[in-house]
Design a protein around this motif. Structure first.
Motif, PDB file in Angstrom:
ATOM      1  N   MET A   1    -105.880  40.209 125.369  1.00 52.98           N
ATOM      2  CA  MET A   1    -104.820  40.299 126.352  1.00 52.98           C
ATOM      3  C   MET A   1    -104.809  39.010 127.167  1.00 52.98           C
ATOM      4  N   ILE A   2    -103.618  38.536 127.474  1.00 51.85           N
ATOM      5  CA  ILE A   2    -103.412  37.328 128.260  1.00 51.85           C
ATOM      6  C   ILE A   2    -102.799  37.732 129.596  1.00 51.85           C
ATOM      7  N   TYR A   3    -103.304  37.126 130.675  1.00 54.84           N
ATOM      8  CA  TYR A   3    -102.781  37.395 132.016  1.00 54.84           C
ATOM      9  C   TYR A   3    -101.886  36.239 132.441  1.00 54.84           C
ATOM     10  N   VAL A   4    -100.717  36.572 133.001  1.00 55.35           N
ATOM     11  CA  VAL A   4     -99.819  35.581 133.586  1.00 55.35           C
ATOM     12  C   VAL A   4    -100.028  35.666 135.089  1.00 55.35           C
ATOM     13  N   LEU A   5    -100.489  34.565 135.698  1.00 50.56           N
ATOM     14  CA  LEU A   5    -100.801  34.569 137.122  1.00 50.56           C
ATOM     15  C   LEU A   5     -99.551  34.289 137.941  1.00 50.56           C
ATOM     16  N   VAL A   6     -99.365  35.088 138.993  1.00 51.10           N
ATOM     17  CA  VAL A   6     -98.190  34.985 139.851  1.00 51.10           C
ATOM     18  C   VAL A   6     -98.652  34.756 141.285  1.00 51.10           C
ATOM     19  N   GLY A   7     -98.226  33.641 141.867  1.00 40.47           N
ATOM     20  CA  GLY A   7     -98.615  33.303 143.234  1.00 40.47           C
ATOM     21  C   GLY A   7    -100.000  32.674 143.276  1.00 40.47           C
ATOM     22  N   GLY A   8    -100.401  32.297 144.484  1.00 40.80           N
ATOM     23  CA  GLY A   8    -101.730  31.733 144.663  1.00 40.80           C
ATOM     24  C   GLY A   8    -101.877  30.348 144.068  1.00 40.80           C
ATOM     25  N   PRO A   9    -103.102  29.850 144.025  1.00 38.15           N
ATOM     26  CA  PRO A   9    -103.334  28.469 143.585  1.00 38.15           C
ATOM     27  C   PRO A   9    -103.130  28.228 142.093  1.00 38.15           C
ATOM     28  N   ARG A  10    -103.068  29.283 141.287  1.00 37.08           N
ATOM     29  CA  ARG A  10    -102.928  29.099 139.833  1.00 37.08           C
ATOM     30  C   ARG A  10    -101.626  29.692 139.311  1.00 37.08           C
ATOM     31  N   ASP A  11    -100.607  29.741 140.159  1.00 32.82           N
ATOM     32  CA  ASP A  11     -99.316  30.332 139.818  1.00 32.82           C
ATOM     33  C   ASP A  11     -98.762  29.764 138.519  1.00 32.82           C
ATOM     34  N   GLY A  12     -98.334  30.663 137.631  1.00 38.33           N
ATOM     35  CA  GLY A  12     -97.702  30.261 136.381  1.00 38.33           C
ATOM     36  C   GLY A  12     -98.654  30.046 135.218  1.00 38.33           C
ATOM     37  N   GLN A  13     -99.950  30.077 135.460  1.00 37.48           N
ATOM     38  CA  GLN A  13    -100.902  29.846 134.373  1.00 37.48           C
ATOM     39  C   GLN A  13    -101.076  31.099 133.523  1.00 37.48           C
ATOM     40  N   HIS A  14    -101.390  30.882 132.253  1.00 34.89           N
ATOM     41  CA  HIS A  14    -101.756  31.952 131.328  1.00 34.89           C
ATOM     42  C   HIS A  14    -103.263  31.846 131.112  1.00 34.89           C
ATOM     43  N   VAL A  15    -103.991  32.929 131.368  1.00 33.96           N
ATOM     44  CA  VAL A  15    -105.447  32.913 131.235  1.00 33.96           C
ATOM     45  C   VAL A  15    -105.906  34.147 130.471  1.00 33.96           C
ATOM     46  N   ASP A  16    -107.110  34.075 129.905  1.00 33.87           N
ATOM     47  CA  ASP A  16    -107.630  35.230 129.167  1.00 33.87           C
ATOM     48  C   ASP A  16    -108.661  36.017 129.971  1.00 33.87           C
ATOM     49  N   ASP A  17    -108.987  35.545 131.174  1.00 39.00           N
ATOM     50  CA  ASP A  17    -109.927  36.242 132.039  1.00 39.00           C
ATOM     51  C   ASP A  17    -109.328  36.270 133.440  1.00 39.00           C
ATOM     52  N   LEU A  18    -109.312  37.422 134.071  1.00 41.93           N
ATOM     53  CA  LEU A  18    -108.682  37.577 135.379  1.00 41.93           C
ATOM     54  C   LEU A  18    -109.510  36.874 136.452  1.00 41.93           C
ATOM     55  N   PRO A  19    -108.976  35.812 137.092  1.00 43.40           N
ATOM     56  CA  PRO A  19    -109.742  35.076 138.094  1.00 43.40           C
ATOM     57  C   PRO A  19    -109.815  35.804 139.432  1.00 43.40           C
ATOM     58  N   ARG A  20    -110.756  35.373 140.276  1.00 41.49           N
ATOM     59  CA  ARG A  20    -110.925  35.953 141.607  1.00 41.49           C
ATOM     60  C   ARG A  20    -109.639  35.777 142.411  1.00 41.49           C
ATOM     61  N   GLY A  21    -109.275  36.800 143.159  1.00 47.27           N
ATOM     62  CA  GLY A  21    -108.090  36.739 143.998  1.00 47.27           C
ATOM     63  C   GLY A  21    -106.847  37.312 143.355  1.00 47.27           C
ATOM     64  N   TYR A  22    -106.895  37.611 142.065  1.00 44.12           N
ATOM     65  CA  TYR A  22    -105.743  38.159 141.359  1.00 44.12           C
ATOM     66  C   TYR A  22    -106.022  39.603 140.957  1.00 44.12           C
ATOM     67  N   ARG A  23    -104.984  40.411 140.989  1.00 44.22           N
ATOM     68  CA  ARG A  23    -105.057  41.819 140.590  1.00 44.22           C
ATOM     69  C   ARG A  23    -103.905  42.110 139.638  1.00 44.22           C
TER      70      ARG A  23
END
Length: 59
Positions: A1-23
């Motif tokens: 599963m890939i996470y699309v980050l919305v808002g915060g310092p990494r807005d718009g990135q696609h990551v495979d591990d959910l970073p701190r600060g994101y839900r």
């Protein structure tokens, strides 16, 4: 599963591990296709941002 980050310092990135600060976004129950992967949105929370800033000050 890939996470699309919305808002915060990494807005718009696609990551495979959910970073701190994101839900996971509760408003998007179904994963969306992205190439051969399923993606879900992960949103930045202001409360998490405040906790992240205070952790940086202690370092």
């Amino acid at each position: 599963m890939i996470y699309v980050l919305v808002g915060g310092p990494r807005d718009g990135q696609h990551v495979d591990d959910l970073p701190r600060g994101y839900r996971l976004s509760l408003g998007d129950p179904q994963p969306e296709p992205f190439a051969e992967f399923d993606t879900v949105r992960a949103v930045w929370f202001e409360l998490d941002e405040a906790m992240f800033r205070s952790a940086q000050r202690r370092d």
